[in-house]
Design an enzyme around this catalytic site. Sequence first.
Site, PDB file in Angstrom:
ATOM      1  N   SER A   1      14.149   7.869  -6.693  1.00  0.00           N
ATOM      2  CA  SER A   1      13.563   7.015  -5.643  1.00  0.00           C
ATOM      3  C   SER A   1      14.662   6.457  -4.725  1.00  0.00           C
ATOM      4  O   SER A   1      14.452   6.323  -3.518  1.00  0.00           O
ATOM      5  CB  SER A   1      12.760   5.880  -6.274  1.00  0.00           C
ATOM      6  OG  SER A   1      13.527   5.223  -7.259  1.00  0.00           O
TER       7      SER A   1
ATOM      8  N   ASN B   1      18.033  14.948 -10.048  1.00  0.00           N
ATOM      9  CA  ASN B   1      18.375  14.265 -11.311  1.00  0.00           C
ATOM     10  C   ASN B   1      19.092  15.194 -12.293  1.00  0.00           C
ATOM     11  O   ASN B   1      20.012  14.786 -12.998  1.00  0.00           O
ATOM     12  CB  ASN B   1      17.119  13.716 -11.980  1.00  0.00           C
ATOM     13  CG  ASN B   1      16.465  12.615 -11.157  1.00  0.00           C
ATOM     14  OD1 ASN B   1      17.041  12.153 -10.184  1.00  0.00           O
ATOM     15  ND2 ASN B   1      15.269  12.210 -11.538  1.00  0.00           N
TER      16      ASN B   1
ATOM     17  N   GLY C   1       0.430   1.285  -5.117  1.00  0.00           N
ATOM     18  CA  GLY C   1      -0.629   0.382  -4.649  1.00  0.00           C
ATOM     19  C   GLY C   1      -1.896   1.165  -4.315  1.00  0.00           C
ATOM     20  O   GLY C   1      -3.013   0.733  -4.637  1.00  0.00           O
TER      21      GLY C   1
ATOM     22  N   LYS D   1      13.780   0.032 -18.301  1.00  0.00           N
ATOM     23  CA  LYS D   1      13.584   0.766 -17.043  1.00  0.00           C
ATOM     24  C   LYS D   1      14.785   0.548 -16.115  1.00  0.00           C
ATOM     25  O   LYS D   1      15.293   1.488 -15.500  1.00  0.00           O
ATOM     26  CB  LYS D   1      12.274   0.290 -16.399  1.00  0.00           C
ATOM     27  CG  LYS D   1      11.912   0.945 -15.076  1.00  0.00           C
ATOM     28  CD  LYS D   1      11.040   2.165 -15.249  1.00  0.00           C
ATOM     29  CE  LYS D   1      10.846   2.994 -13.995  1.00  0.00           C
ATOM     30  NZ  LYS D   1       9.756   2.648 -13.152  1.00  0.00           N
TER      31      LYS D   1
ATOM     32  N   ASN E   1      17.209   3.367 -14.568  1.00  0.00           N
ATOM     33  CA  ASN E   1      17.388   3.445 -13.112  1.00  0.00           C
ATOM     34  C   ASN E   1      18.859   3.277 -12.734  1.00  0.00           C
ATOM     35  O   ASN E   1      19.356   3.963 -11.839  1.00  0.00           O
ATOM     36  CB  ASN E   1      16.547   2.368 -12.395  1.00  0.00           C
ATOM     37  CG  ASN E   1      15.067   2.698 -12.362  1.00  0.00           C
ATOM     38  OD1 ASN E   1      14.234   1.818 -12.462  1.00  0.00           O
ATOM     39  ND2 ASN E   1      14.715   3.961 -12.244  1.00  0.00           N
TER      40      ASN E   1
ATOM     41  N   ASN F   1       9.939  -1.946  -9.649  1.00  0.00           N
ATOM     42  CA  ASN F   1      11.202  -1.637 -10.318  1.00  0.00           C
ATOM     43  C   ASN F   1      12.086  -2.865 -10.334  1.00  0.00           C
ATOM     44  O   ASN F   1      11.867  -3.819  -9.589  1.00  0.00           O
ATOM     45  CB  ASN F   1      11.965  -0.568  -9.523  1.00  0.00           C
ATOM     46  CG  ASN F   1      11.389   0.802  -9.747  1.00  0.00           C
ATOM     47  OD1 ASN F   1      10.803   1.084 -10.783  1.00  0.00           O
ATOM     48  ND2 ASN F   1      11.581   1.670  -8.766  1.00  0.00           N
TER      49      ASN F   1
ATOM     50  N   ALA G   1       0.836  -1.209   0.000  1.00  0.00           N
ATOM     51  CA  ALA G   1       0.000   0.000   0.000  1.00  0.00           C
ATOM     52  C   ALA G   1       0.867   1.255   0.000  1.00  0.00           C
ATOM     53  O   ALA G   1       0.621   2.198   0.740  1.00  0.00           O
ATOM     54  CB  ALA G   1      -0.941  -0.023   1.195  1.00  0.00           C
ATOM     55  N   GLY G   2       1.895   1.257  -0.864  1.00  0.00           N
ATOM     56  CA  GLY G   2       2.664   2.484  -1.095  1.00  0.00           C
ATOM     57  C   GLY G   2       1.882   3.345  -2.090  1.00  0.00           C
ATOM     58  O   GLY G   2       0.687   3.105  -2.339  1.00  0.00           O
TER      59      GLY G   2
ATOM     60  N   GLU H   1      16.654  -0.353  -3.639  1.00  0.00           N
ATOM     61  CA  GLU H   1      16.459  -1.444  -4.604  1.00  0.00           C
ATOM     62  C   GLU H   1      17.737  -1.681  -5.422  1.00  0.00           C
ATOM     63  O   GLU H   1      17.677  -2.198  -6.519  1.00  0.00           O
ATOM     64  CB  GLU H   1      15.266  -1.113  -5.515  1.00  0.00           C
ATOM     65  CG  GLU H   1      13.962  -1.074  -4.748  1.00  0.00           C
ATOM     66  CD  GLU H   1      12.761  -0.720  -5.596  1.00  0.00           C
ATOM     67  OE1 GLU H   1      11.732  -1.419  -5.512  1.00  0.00           O
ATOM     68  OE2 GLU H   1      12.822   0.278  -6.340  1.00  0.00           O
TER      69      GLU H   1
HETATM   70  O1  PAF Z   1      13.398   5.717  -9.873  1.00  0.00           O
HETATM   71  C1  PAF Z   1      13.248   6.913 -10.176  1.00  0.00           C
HETATM   72  O2  PAF Z   1      13.429   7.810  -9.366  1.00  0.00           O
HETATM   73  C2  PAF Z   1      12.764   7.280 -11.576  1.00  0.00           C
HETATM   74  O3  PAF Z   1      12.313   6.138 -12.230  1.00  0.00           O
HETATM   75  C3  PAF Z   1      13.810   7.986 -12.435  1.00  0.00           C
HETATM   76  C4  PAF Z   1      13.104   8.723 -13.544  1.00  0.00           C
HETATM   77  C5  PAF Z   1      14.796   7.008 -13.020  1.00  0.00           C
HETATM   78  C6  PAF Z   1      14.653   8.933 -11.654  1.00  0.00           C
HETATM   79  O4  PAF Z   1      13.889   9.901 -10.984  1.00  0.00           O
END
Ligand code: PAF
Length: 307
Positions: A256, A203, A12, A185, A189, A104, A8-9, A268
């Site tokens: 993230s 970023n 979710g 992806k 990441n 992810n 439930a993040g 992760e």
């Molecule tokens: O994981 C993340 O934060 C995003 O998917 C990204 C775009 C790679 C970076 O902010």
Amino acid sequence: MHWHILGAGAIGCIWAAQLYKSEHDVTLILRSKERLQQLSESQGIIYQSTNGETSTFNVGAELAENNTPIKNLLICTKAYSTISALQSVADRLSSDTNVVLLQNGLGPQQEAVKLFPELSIWAATTTDGAYLSAPYHVVRAGHGETLIGAISMKAQPSLDNIIPTPCGDLKITTSENIEHKLWCKVAINAAINPLTALNNCKNGILVSDTTLANKMQKICEEVEKIAAACGQDLFDKPLYEMARLIASTTAENYSSMLQDIKQNRPTEIEQITGFLCQQADKFECHAPENRMLLQQIKQLSSVTPPT
Ligand code: PAF
């Protein structure tokens, strides 16, 4: 059609709210009585849309120990919790159960298929942006797209009979080659997240700072070689160009991984850079930059993922 959601993040909660809005039965599976109590205090999921409007969706919730069968299960936990999440409800699953893994990284999806060959399993990846401003209060930061595709022998190539589209305001598309989308992806990441986490920066700095930009280029070149050894041709332009583009369009965001480190949560890294380093070992690819990032992030993060 009844959906159970584990995790439930932010993602979710968006899914629970949108499935509820589209008049599906939806039940959150929560990890403790305290979490159930919190949900009942907030009277459901509070969903704040991109224009600031707020709605409350009174979705049901239960603990994993509940013994009713699960027909459709969406797992939106962090990648390192995928397998333990599945195991926590294993006795409620049957050969009729559909499982969608939305997270992810790479690795847990393949492990889930190996451990649960009787299940129909799909994997998903999303560009939806959201965060929790409080437990069960989800703020939609942006509208993206969710791609879903079959990853187990039993799963059908199309999810049309399972997930209705439209599903609230979610944009869902079926992918014929979801593994490739997951690789793309992971590659992005791997290029952005560890560097921003180590340098405690937004970023956009990965584009404006020449030293970091050079570092990102080296990381990207290694990742591209590892992907090629695994038979994955990533983007129609070099990964470095793609990563620069995404770092520029999300210039003001904190990745993230940086947010996980700041909030003292496990990262992760094992499912992103760790997965790539494993593939590099397997195919004997040279990956010193990525191996160093893996070690540095592990050292930086004081919390290890739960097993
Ligand atoms: O994981 C993340 O934060 C995003 O998917 C990204 C775009 C790679 C970076 O902010």
